[in-house]
Design a protein around this motif. Structure first.
Motif, PDB file in Angstrom:
ATOM      1  N   ASP A 119      25.980  62.181  81.677  1.00  0.00           N
ATOM      2  CA  ASP A 119      27.439  62.034  81.674  1.00  0.00           C
ATOM      3  C   ASP A 119      27.876  61.769  83.111  1.00  0.00           C
ATOM      4  OD1 ASP A 119      27.595  62.367  78.934  1.00  0.00           O
ATOM      5  OD2 ASP A 119      27.834  64.535  79.076  1.00  0.00           O
TER       6      ASP A 119
ATOM      7  N   THR B 201      30.701  71.200  69.147  1.00  0.00           N
ATOM      8  CA  THR B 201      30.466  72.535  69.712  1.00  0.00           C
ATOM      9  C   THR B 201      31.647  73.048  70.545  1.00  0.00           C
ATOM     10  OG1 THR B 201      29.286  71.464  71.529  1.00  0.00           O
ATOM     11  CG2 THR B 201      27.954  72.341  69.733  1.00  0.00           C
TER      12      THR B 201
ATOM     13  N   ARG C 226      26.282  69.111  82.044  1.00  0.00           N
ATOM     14  CA  ARG C 226      26.765  69.622  83.334  1.00  0.00           C
ATOM     15  C   ARG C 226      25.861  70.643  84.020  1.00  0.00           C
ATOM     16  NH1 ARG C 226      32.608  70.242  80.616  1.00  0.00           N
ATOM     17  NH2 ARG C 226      31.157  70.473  78.864  1.00  0.00           N
TER      18      ARG C 226
HETATM   19  O1  LIG Z   1      29.012  68.824  69.171  1.00  0.00           O
HETATM   20  C1  LIG Z   1      28.713  68.213  70.214  1.00  0.00           C
HETATM   21  C2  LIG Z   1      28.194  66.927  70.205  1.00  0.00           C
HETATM   22  C3  LIG Z   1      27.855  66.333  71.381  1.00  0.00           C
HETATM   23  N1  LIG Z   1      28.027  66.968  72.559  1.00  0.00           N
HETATM   24  C4  LIG Z   1      27.621  66.252  73.793  1.00  0.00           C
HETATM   25  O2  LIG Z   1      26.599  66.999  74.458  1.00  0.00           O
HETATM   26  C5  LIG Z   1      26.805  66.999  75.863  1.00  0.00           C
HETATM   27  C6  LIG Z   1      26.973  68.413  76.334  1.00  0.00           C
HETATM   28  O3  LIG Z   1      27.282  68.409  77.700  1.00  0.00           O
HETATM   29  P1  LIG Z   1      27.512  69.755  78.551  1.00  0.00           P
HETATM   30  O4  LIG Z   1      27.945  69.226  79.890  1.00  0.00           O
HETATM   31  O5  LIG Z   1      26.178  70.458  78.586  1.00  0.00           O
HETATM   32  O6  LIG Z   1      28.577  70.554  77.875  1.00  0.00           O
HETATM   33  C7  LIG Z   1      28.028  66.105  76.128  1.00  0.00           C
HETATM   34  O7  LIG Z   1      27.560  64.823  76.454  1.00  0.00           O
HETATM   35  C8  LIG Z   1      28.754  66.077  74.788  1.00  0.00           C
HETATM   36  O8  LIG Z   1      29.391  64.824  74.559  1.00  0.00           O
HETATM   37  C9  LIG Z   1      28.535  68.226  72.577  1.00  0.00           C
HETATM   38  O9  LIG Z   1      28.714  68.843  73.650  1.00  0.00           O
HETATM   39  N2  LIG Z   1      28.847  68.826  71.399  1.00  0.00           N
END
Ligand SMILES: O=c1ccn([C@@H]2O[C@H](COP(=O)(O)O)[C@@H](O)[C@H]2O)c(=O)[nH]1
Length: 236
Positions: free
Chosen positions: A17, A121, A212
């Motif tokens: 990201d 989530t 992140r």
């Molecule tokens: O339900 C969901 C589906 C996709 N994501 C994706 O996963 C990563 C999580 O990133 P973090 O920075 O570890 O929070 C992000 O790209 C979301 O688009 C999700 O979080 N939940």
């Protein structure tokens, strides 16, 4: 893929990201062999990142395209046909029956696996209620998982909080891919249904998606290696 067949190092999927292809390439170089599986989502895809799929595949990495498709069936099908040519392992669609059916039919025998996003989530029961849903998170996740299984979807995106219950419903035929991973002490951010890497693996998650906590870490490689070590330890 059956859980026992997954190479432990492949269980960590790092979400790239990042704002540009240059930043993503620099992150991949920095992470080196500590990460074998990457996720490309909205930010990077819309910044010209889709050609990176082939580039990463040529370097021996696996790629998850997280575009969470949701449209009329014909549009989803044509989109999946195009994406299937990019060389990715996983593609997400939202877990609506028309969408999942179209995606599964269109991926055919291409090798691309379709993952259905059950409930994001970052949502809790209150968020679902505010969006007009009658069911709470756990009931909606389970209902969507059952629909996805009937439709031949390859895997589910869920929180690790639902992994144990989903495993009982879908067995080992579907991969459970879990974002909402937070190593102890790391910031929750906008995620609401979270677990540590070790607890997620113990709950039955096949793949952990981490953004992140790795890409914003002072030392991303050390952060990734620490998660890999936690995964290995949890697998025993
Ligand atoms: O339900 C969901 C589906 C996709 N994501 C994706 O996963 C990563 C999580 O990133 P973090 O920075 O570890 O929070 C992000 O790209 C979301 O688009 C999700 O979080 N939940």
């Amino acid at each position: 893929m059956q859980p026992s067949e997954i190479i432990p190092r492949d269980r960590l999927i790092v979400a790239l990201d990042l704002a540009s292809v240059t930043a993503a390439e620099a992150m991949v170089a920095r992470l080196g062999d500590s990460v074998t599986f990457y996720k490309i989502g909205y930010q990077l895809a819309y910044a010209g990142g889709l050609p990176l799929v082939r580039q990463l595949a040529d370097q021996g990495k696996k790629v998850f395209i997280d575009l969470k498709l949701h449209d009329i069936g014909n549009t989803v099908a044509r989109g999946v046909e195009s994406i299937a040519k990019l060389g990715a392992t996983f593609l997400t669609v939202h877990a609506y029956p028309q969408t999942m059916k179209a995606a599964v039919e269109a991926r055919g025998g291409s090798g691309l696996k379709i993952l259905a996003v059950t409930v994001l989530t970052s949502y809790d029961d209150g968020d679902l209620h505010a969006a007009g849903y009658r069911l709470g998170v756990s009931d909606l996740v389970e209902a969507r998982a059952q629909q996805a299984q009937v439709l031949g979807v390859d895997g589910l995106v869920c929180s690790p909080e639902e992994a144990a219950a989903l495993r009982k419903i879908v067995g080992h035929q579907m991969n459970l891919v879990t974002p909402g991973i937070r190593p102890a002490g790391s910031a929750t951010g906008d995620q609401k249904r979270i677990m540590t890497p070790a607890r997620a693996i113990a709950a039955g998650a096949d793949y952990l998606v981490v953004g992140r906590p790795v890409v914003e870490a002072g030392d991303p490689r050390a952060a990734a290696e620490a998660i890999q070590a936690e995964i290995r330890q949890a697998l025993g």
